[in-house]
Design an enzyme around this catalytic site. Structure first.
Site, short mmCIF file in Angstrom:
data_model
loop_
_atom_site.label_atom_id
_atom_site.label_comp_id
_atom_site.label_asym_id
_atom_site.label_seq_id
_atom_site.Cartn_x
_atom_site.Cartn_y
_atom_site.Cartn_z
N ASP A 20 29.75 -44.83 -25.11
CA ASP A 20 28.38 -44.47 -25.46
C ASP A 20 28.13 -42.96 -25.39
O ASP A 20 28.07 -42.39 -24.28
CB ASP A 20 27.39 -45.22 -24.53
CG ASP A 20 26.01 -45.38 -25.15
OD1 ASP A 20 25.86 -45.06 -26.34
OD2 ASP A 20 25.09 -45.84 -24.44
N LYS A 22 22.64 -51.33 -24.19
CA LYS A 22 22.16 -49.96 -24.02
C LYS A 22 21.52 -49.80 -22.64
O LYS A 22 21.70 -48.78 -21.97
CB LYS A 22 21.15 -49.68 -25.12
CG LYS A 22 20.90 -48.24 -25.47
CD LYS A 22 22.15 -47.47 -25.84
CE LYS A 22 21.98 -46.59 -27.04
NZ LYS A 22 23.22 -45.97 -27.50
N LYS A 42 14.03 -39.08 -32.51
CA LYS A 42 13.80 -39.92 -31.33
C LYS A 42 12.90 -39.22 -30.31
O LYS A 42 13.00 -38.02 -30.09
CB LYS A 42 15.14 -40.21 -30.71
CG LYS A 42 15.12 -41.12 -29.53
CD LYS A 42 16.53 -41.21 -29.06
CE LYS A 42 16.79 -42.27 -28.07
NZ LYS A 42 18.25 -42.38 -27.94
N LYS A 77 27.96 -41.57 -21.85
CA LYS A 77 26.96 -42.05 -20.89
C LYS A 77 27.54 -42.91 -19.79
O LYS A 77 27.10 -42.84 -18.65
CB LYS A 77 25.95 -42.94 -21.65
CG LYS A 77 24.72 -42.21 -22.11
CD LYS A 77 23.55 -43.15 -22.30
CE LYS A 77 23.46 -43.76 -23.68
NZ LYS A 77 23.12 -42.85 -24.75
#
Ligand code: NAD
Length: 524
Positions: A313, A362, A403, A480
């Site tokens: 990620d 996520k 975003k 991540k």
């Protein structure tokens, strides 16, 4: 057309008896200094400095390298492709704010510098581009290709993504019309049902099979041959999948995973099939999405084949900030007590994440990012104590790729007081992710050309040069939920991750870690 692809400049050499340059290699003897700690009586410790001497060997020839993206026709895939083409051709384009020129901002390798040392005459720092520390591939030289379940050519897909300025798009369009993703594998159960209408470019079959693995392997070989490449790096920047269930006998070992693929087991995800194919082709595979592509069997397969993998990620916006800010707060002795993270986004990633199972992937990857920092501070946190942490993601089509991330950090300060830090972060998600895609390719490629040999691991010496471990945790800065070799700790703190990256690169050319002590300016 003039292509701008500067050759490695050999900007510096290291003058030391421990560093030897040959035509093809940089050979370094490096002393790695750590501290071993023994627990003695009454909760006390004894710290013992330890030294291990390593030989590092860096291959100097920069290979012709290709990048194959799974999900090439998505927002990230089209944006990174247009960005590389624009850089390669040195493009400028007009915007309402005036002309803009292609750059690699946001890439650690292409956009940041490292302190080489102190100028012998002026005593000032000498900083050099990160890209010049080791002989790395230049992104302008990457051949680009990949797969997508949507068959749109890259120019049309770039329009669909709605990320880049029309004036820039016009300048790269001709080249991108010619780029069409290879058909891909689509197992509908793994991504959101709302993605079905774009799935028009498919390899037959809706569950894992050896035929799928073979087709992807063939695609990698064909791409290599077509562009005359020495190496290919494969990266998953396709939709976030749901987690695959971990089932003993199915995906727990390399052999079981291969058998499960052969049997068409429904818990083998498309991303895992891509990982397996890449491993078998010895093409490093990086997972830019949060799902558990690397089930234990996939990791074992990579180890068996000495192939490199990395994930999971991309760490682009909110989480990157989090892994810097939380590191700062806790290292400052401030007791962080809660983090509330809210996002809304309107791109196709947001649409896919509006489905619960995909959101869950996520949520997991975004939630564990402060664990190491909390655990390291036993002054502020009792064993098992943890700040509250909530992650919310909402799909809001109108904002597109722009975003929004809102974060509230709530902390306890001196004498029962409170500190609230509120962040509002707005940016084009794909413009943050694209440079990470480039960094991951360049660093993973570099790691395929570094070998080591130890002079003493507990007295023993390794005879042969070997590779780094298959799981490239050195890529953690860009990810991540960093994957690390089984049983080794995960580091999320951003500064530590950068430290590992820069200092391993320095060690490979026989330079000491950046210590920031600057005693030369303190002891007069
Ligand atoms: P996107 O939806 O625009 O692109 C994904 C592409 O993958 C689509 O074109 C889709 O058709 C394709 N695809 C889906 N399944 C496929 C398959 N099995 N094989 C081949 N192609 C397939 O999304 P994006 O904004 O480009 O993001 C891509 C991924 O990166 C997402 O999973 C996202 O969560 C992850 N990510 C993005 C960021 C960021 O900052 N942009 C950060 C972290 C993670």
């Amino acid at each position: 057309t003039t292509f701008l692809s500067p050759l490695p400049r050999n900007l510096f050499t290291v003058n030391s008896p421990n560093v030897v340059y040959t035509e093809s290699e940089i050979n370094t003897k490096y002393t790695y200094r750590t501290t071993l700690v023994n627990e003695v009586a009454d909760g006390k410790f004894e710290a013992v400095p330890k030294e291990t001497v390593y030989d590092f060997k860096v291959e100097r020839k920069v290979p012709k390298t290709g990048m194959m993206l799974v999900g090439w026709g998505g927002n990230n895939g089209t944006t990174v492709t247009a960005g590389i083409i624009a850089n390669r051709r040195g493009l400028t384009w007009d915007t309402r704010e005036g002309p803009r020129a292609a750059n690699y901002y946001g890439s650690v390798v292409m956009g940041s510098t490292m302190k080489l040392g102190t100028n012998a005459k002026t005593a000032k720092d000498v900083n050099i581009p990160f890209h010049d520390v080791l002989p790395m591939v230049h992104p302008n030289d990457l051949a680009i290709g990949g797969w997508d379940i949507s068959g749109m050519n890259l120019a049309a897909a770039m329009d669909r993504a709605a990320v880049l300025e029309p004036t820039l798009k016009a300048r790269v369009k001709k080249e991108m019309v010619e780029m069409v993703p290879l058909p891909s594998i689509y197992y509908p159960d793994f991504i959101a049902a709302n993605q079905e209408d774009r799935a028009d470019n498919l390899i037959q079959g809706s569950k894992a099979s050896l035929a799928h693995v073979d087709q992807i392997r063939q695609d990698i070989r064909d791409f290599k041959a077509k562009h005359g490449l020495d190496k290919v790096i494969v990266q998953w920047t396709a939709n976030t999948e749901r987690f695959a269930e971990l089932i003993p006998g199915i995906n727990d070992t390399a052999d079981n995973l291969m058998k499960a693929i052969e049997d068409g087991h429904e818990e083998v995800a498309p991303s895992t099939v891509f990982a397996v194919a890449s491993i078998l082709e010895n093409a490093p595979f990086i997972n830019g999405s949060p799902q558990n592509t690397f089930v234990p069997g996939a990791i074992e397969l990579a180890e068996k084949h000495n192939a490199f993998i990395g994930g999971d990620d991309f760490k682009s916006g909110q989480t990157k900030m989090k892994s810097a800010l939380v590191d700062f707060l806790i290292s400052a002795g401030i007791k962080l007590t809660s983090i509330a993270s809210y996002n809304h986004l309107g791109n196709n990633d947001g649409k896919n994440l509006s489905s619960h199972k995909q959101f869950r992937s996520k949520e997991i990857s975004k939630s564990n990012v402060v664990d190491d920092m909390v655990e390291a501070n036993s002054v502020l946190y009792k064993k098992g104590e943890h700040p509250d942490h909530t992650v919310v993601i909402k799909y809001m089509p109108a904002v597109g790729d722009n975003k929004r991330a809102l974060d509230e950090y709530y902390a306890e300060i001196f004498m029962g007081g409170h500190q609230t830090i509120s962040l509002f972060n707005v940016c084009e998600d794909s413009l943050l992710a694209s440079p990470l895609i480039i960094d991951l390719v360049l660093i993973a490629e570099m790691m395929t050309r570094i070998q080591w040999k130890a002079h003493a691991i507990d007295g023993a010496t390794t005879k042969e040069f070997g590779n780094f471990h298959s799981v490239l945790s050195i890529l953690s800065y860009m990810l991540k939920a960093p994957l690390t070799p089984p049983g080794t700790p995960v580091v999320n703190a951003l500064a530590k991750q950068r430290g590992a990256l820069t200092n391993i690169f320095r060690a490979c050319v026989g330079l000491e870690p950046e210590s920031d002590m600057t005693l030369e300016h303190k002891l007069f």
